[in-house]
Design an enzyme around this catalytic site. Structure first.
Site, PDB file in Angstrom:
ATOM      1  N   HIS A  17       0.836  -1.203   0.000  1.00 25.06           N
ATOM      2  CA  HIS A  17       0.000   0.000   0.000  1.00 25.06           C
ATOM      3  C   HIS A  17       0.871   1.254   0.000  1.00 25.06           C
ATOM      4  CE1 HIS A  17      -3.150  -2.522   2.304  1.00 25.06           C
ATOM      5  NE2 HIS A  17      -3.652  -2.307   1.096  1.00 25.06           N
ATOM      6  N   LYS A  41     -17.877  -6.123   7.548  1.00 21.82           N
ATOM      7  CA  LYS A  41     -16.603  -6.720   7.953  1.00 21.82           C
ATOM      8  C   LYS A  41     -16.159  -6.166   9.294  1.00 21.82           C
ATOM      9  CE  LYS A  41     -14.195  -7.941   3.708  1.00 21.82           C
ATOM     10  NZ  LYS A  41     -12.983  -7.673   2.934  1.00 21.82           N
ATOM     11  N   ARG A  90      -1.782  -6.229  -8.441  1.00 27.22           N
ATOM     12  CA  ARG A  90      -0.783  -7.243  -8.098  1.00 27.22           C
ATOM     13  C   ARG A  90      -0.669  -8.300  -9.179  1.00 27.22           C
ATOM     14  NH1 ARG A  90      -3.558  -8.268  -2.395  1.00 27.22           N
ATOM     15  NH2 ARG A  90      -5.231  -8.333  -3.893  1.00 27.22           N
ATOM     16  N   SER A 127      -3.303  -7.449   2.958  1.00 29.20           N
ATOM     17  CA  SER A 127      -3.494  -7.306   4.406  1.00 29.20           C
ATOM     18  C   SER A 127      -4.015  -8.602   5.015  1.00 29.20           C
ATOM     19  CB  SER A 127      -4.477  -6.175   4.703  1.00 29.20           C
ATOM     20  OG  SER A 127      -3.947  -4.940   4.306  1.00 29.20           O
TER      21      SER A 127
END
Length: 161
Positions: A17, A41, A90, A127
């Site tokens: 990040h 969440k 990614r 994460s």
């Protein structure tokens, strides 16, 4: 003034990040880091803690504004006059999802999404993966800013006590 937003949950912020935020900060006058709130969440860190961690890790940049947002990212952009979203990619699997989001966001408000390829050093990093490895005692210190790693280790110890 050139402005962009780097959105995410940042639970917690990783070196991946940070790499994207630092690179965006060289291209834009102001980079808004939007900590997006997902009511469905339960994060490891509260939103306030995430903001604090981001503030600590980006203090050296000088052109970062950190805020939270509940709702559509395009509304965040519209309210602040931000014309661009910066997203790190990614892998090809990220592109498939992010392209759909970019097209939807552009269709809703005209905001552009710019994709930045993640540094190969962090191409596997998320994460969620960091939290999982750390929860089993794995060393993730090379994947996180020092202060974030310290807080993650402490939080896992609290939860295991």
């Amino acid at each position: 003034m050139r402005r962009a937003v780097c959105p995410g949950s940042f639970d917690p912020i990783t070196n991946g990040h940070l790499d994207i935020i630092e690179r965006a900060s060289k291209l834009y006058d102001v980079v808004h880091v939007a900590v997006l709130i997902n009511k469905n969440k339960q994060g490891m860190f509260t939103v306030e803690e995430r903001i604090e961690l981001i503030r600590e890790t980006t203090a050296h940049l000088g052109n970062i504004e950190i805020e939270t947002h509940l709702g559509l990212l395009v509304d965040f952009c519209r309210e602040r006059g931000i014309p661009a979203i910066i997203k790190g990619l990614r892998a090809v699997s990220d592109f498939d999802y992010e392209l759909q989001m970019a097209q939807m966001n552009h269709g809703l408000t005209g905001v552009e999404t710019l994709f930045v390829p993640t540094s190969p050093t962090y191409s596997f990093l998320s994460s969620s993966l960091v939290k999982e490895v750390a929860s089993y005692g794995g060393d993730v210190s090379h994947l996180l800013p020092e202060g974030v790693n310290r807080r993650l280790v402490a939080r896992i110890a609290e939860r295991n006590a």
